[in-house]
Design an enzyme around this catalytic site. Structure first.
Site, mmCIF file in Angstrom:
data_model
loop_
_atom_site.group_PDB
_atom_site.id
_atom_site.type_symbol
_atom_site.label_atom_id
_atom_site.label_comp_id
_atom_site.label_asym_id
_atom_site.label_seq_id
_atom_site.Cartn_x
_atom_site.Cartn_y
_atom_site.Cartn_z
ATOM 1 N N HIS A 219 -17.805 7.120 15.619
ATOM 2 C CA HIS A 219 -17.411 8.525 15.472
ATOM 3 C C HIS A 219 -17.383 8.990 14.022
ATOM 4 O O HIS A 219 -17.670 10.143 13.744
ATOM 5 C CB HIS A 219 -16.012 8.754 16.066
ATOM 6 C CG HIS A 219 -15.997 8.696 17.567
ATOM 7 N ND1 HIS A 219 -14.958 9.202 18.317
ATOM 8 C CD2 HIS A 219 -16.878 8.176 18.458
ATOM 9 C CE1 HIS A 219 -15.209 9.008 19.611
ATOM 10 N NE2 HIS A 219 -16.360 8.379 19.725
ATOM 11 N N ARG B 211 -1.479 -8.723 5.243
ATOM 12 C CA ARG B 211 -0.102 -9.049 5.621
ATOM 13 C C ARG B 211 0.236 -8.500 7.001
ATOM 14 O O ARG B 211 1.359 -8.640 7.483
ATOM 15 C CB ARG B 211 0.873 -8.495 4.575
ATOM 16 C CG ARG B 211 0.730 -9.204 3.225
ATOM 17 C CD ARG B 211 1.535 -8.541 2.118
ATOM 18 N NE ARG B 211 1.414 -9.294 0.877
ATOM 19 C CZ ARG B 211 1.602 -8.769 -0.339
ATOM 20 N NH1 ARG B 211 1.939 -7.501 -0.465
ATOM 21 N NH2 ARG B 211 1.468 -9.509 -1.417
ATOM 22 N N GLY C 41 -3.201 1.037 0.544
ATOM 23 C CA GLY C 41 -3.493 1.460 -0.830
ATOM 24 C C GLY C 41 -4.976 1.413 -1.143
ATOM 25 O O GLY C 41 -5.539 2.345 -1.737
ATOM 26 N N THR D 245 -1.546 -4.306 2.938
ATOM 27 C CA THR D 245 -1.462 -3.464 4.136
ATOM 28 C C THR D 245 -2.797 -2.827 4.512
ATOM 29 O O THR D 245 -2.930 -2.289 5.608
ATOM 30 C CB THR D 245 -0.473 -2.304 3.891
ATOM 31 O OG1 THR D 245 -0.954 -1.556 2.758
ATOM 32 C CG2 THR D 245 0.934 -2.815 3.626
ATOM 33 N N HIS E 206 -20.702 14.031 16.593
ATOM 34 C CA HIS E 206 -19.955 13.488 15.451
ATOM 35 C C HIS E 206 -20.634 13.788 14.121
ATOM 36 O O HIS E 206 -19.985 13.774 13.081
ATOM 37 C CB HIS E 206 -19.772 11.984 15.623
ATOM 38 C CG HIS E 206 -19.132 11.615 16.924
ATOM 39 N ND1 HIS E 206 -17.840 11.975 17.245
ATOM 40 C CD2 HIS E 206 -19.627 10.971 18.011
ATOM 41 C CE1 HIS E 206 -17.554 11.557 18.470
ATOM 42 N NE2 HIS E 206 -18.626 10.950 18.957
ATOM 43 N N ASP F 107 -7.528 -7.297 -3.187
ATOM 44 C CA ASP F 107 -6.618 -7.553 -4.299
ATOM 45 C C ASP F 107 -6.041 -8.958 -4.110
ATOM 46 O O ASP F 107 -6.467 -9.716 -3.222
ATOM 47 C CB ASP F 107 -5.558 -6.442 -4.423
ATOM 48 C CG ASP F 107 -4.471 -6.493 -3.353
ATOM 49 O OD1 ASP F 107 -4.562 -7.332 -2.429
ATOM 50 O OD2 ASP F 107 -3.532 -5.676 -3.434
ATOM 51 N N HIS F 108 -5.066 -9.317 -4.938
ATOM 52 C CA HIS F 108 -4.500 -10.681 -4.894
ATOM 53 C C HIS F 108 -3.916 -11.021 -3.520
ATOM 54 O O HIS F 108 -3.942 -12.176 -3.106
ATOM 55 C CB HIS F 108 -3.423 -10.823 -5.979
ATOM 56 C CG HIS F 108 -2.397 -9.740 -5.940
ATOM 57 N ND1 HIS F 108 -2.636 -8.472 -6.424
ATOM 58 C CD2 HIS F 108 -1.144 -9.703 -5.427
ATOM 59 C CE1 HIS F 108 -1.570 -7.711 -6.244
ATOM 60 N NE2 HIS F 108 -0.653 -8.436 -5.627
ATOM 61 N N CYS G 242 -6.236 -5.394 1.226
ATOM 62 C CA CYS G 242 -5.039 -5.538 0.389
ATOM 63 C C CYS G 242 -3.913 -5.941 1.342
ATOM 64 O O CYS G 242 -4.177 -6.285 2.495
ATOM 65 C CB CYS G 242 -4.735 -4.277 -0.428
ATOM 66 S SG CYS G 242 -4.184 -2.830 0.493
HETATM 67 C C1 RB5 Z 1 0.384 -5.613 -3.482
HETATM 68 O O1 RB5 Z 1 1.659 -6.201 -3.583
HETATM 69 C C2 RB5 Z 1 0.380 -4.576 -2.381
HETATM 70 O O2 RB5 Z 1 1.087 -3.450 -2.802
HETATM 71 C C3 RB5 Z 1 -1.042 -4.217 -2.015
HETATM 72 O O3 RB5 Z 1 -1.713 -5.360 -1.622
HETATM 73 C C4 RB5 Z 1 -1.206 -3.235 -0.881
HETATM 74 O O4 RB5 Z 1 -0.454 -3.603 0.230
HETATM 75 C C5 RB5 Z 1 -1.048 -1.810 -1.219
HETATM 76 O O5 RB5 Z 1 -1.260 -0.905 -0.391
#
Ligand code: RB5
Length: 150
Positions: free
Chosen positions: A97, A108, A69, A66, A132, A8-9, A64
């Protein structure tokens, strides 16, 4: 060897770095977006990469902010086993596994140097099968069982 890559962005810069590393190592990265840092919804990117992984029977990389998502979204698609990996041990065992076919990374959370090593470890490790195999087959059985309930 083709590898589907999407973010994603929040992960566009890391995706760019990973695509460059994959190409330098002789892989053929398939860029599934996003192509700019304009805001997009991570489930759409998860779907793009998952389609490539399933249609071409290849591995994929999802990024993304984290990694959470986008891995949750990808894991809703039957046949996808997406593993969120923040370290090399997890990246290796996700393949050995779990026969994971997508590695998810949080841009991030994980710096580009470690993320590149996670990707390399994931791609170069094979499924160990053996004990497995039965467990992975049970994951597929769960997909089938609950597909019938909805
Ligand atoms: C986008 O702001 C953020 O929510 C997405 O990149 C991700 O971390 C979601 O799980």
């Amino acid at each position: 060897m083709k590898i589907a890559v999407g973010s994603d962005h929040a992960g566009v810069q890391l995706k760019h770095d990973i695509i460059a590393v994959l190409a330098a190592e002789g892989y053929e990265p398939i860029d599934c977006g996003a192509y700019t840092e304009d805001s997009v919804d991570y489930p759409d990117i998860a779907e793009n990469v998952a389609r490539e992984v399933l249609q071409k029977n290849i591995l994929g990389i999802l990024i993304c902010g984290t990694g959470i998502g986008i891995s949750i979204a990808a894991n809703k698609i039957p046949g996808i086993r997406a593993a969120l990996c923040n370290d090399l041990f997890a990246a290796r065992l996700a393949r050995e596994h779990n026969d994971a076919n997508i590695v998810a990374i949080g841009s991030r959370i994980t710096g580009s140097g470690l993320a590149e090593e996670i990707v390399k470890t994931f791609i170069k490790t094979s499924f160990a099968a053996g004990r497995h195999q039965r467990r992975v087959e049970k994951i597929t059985a769960l997909e089938n069982k609950f597909r019938e309930r909805v």
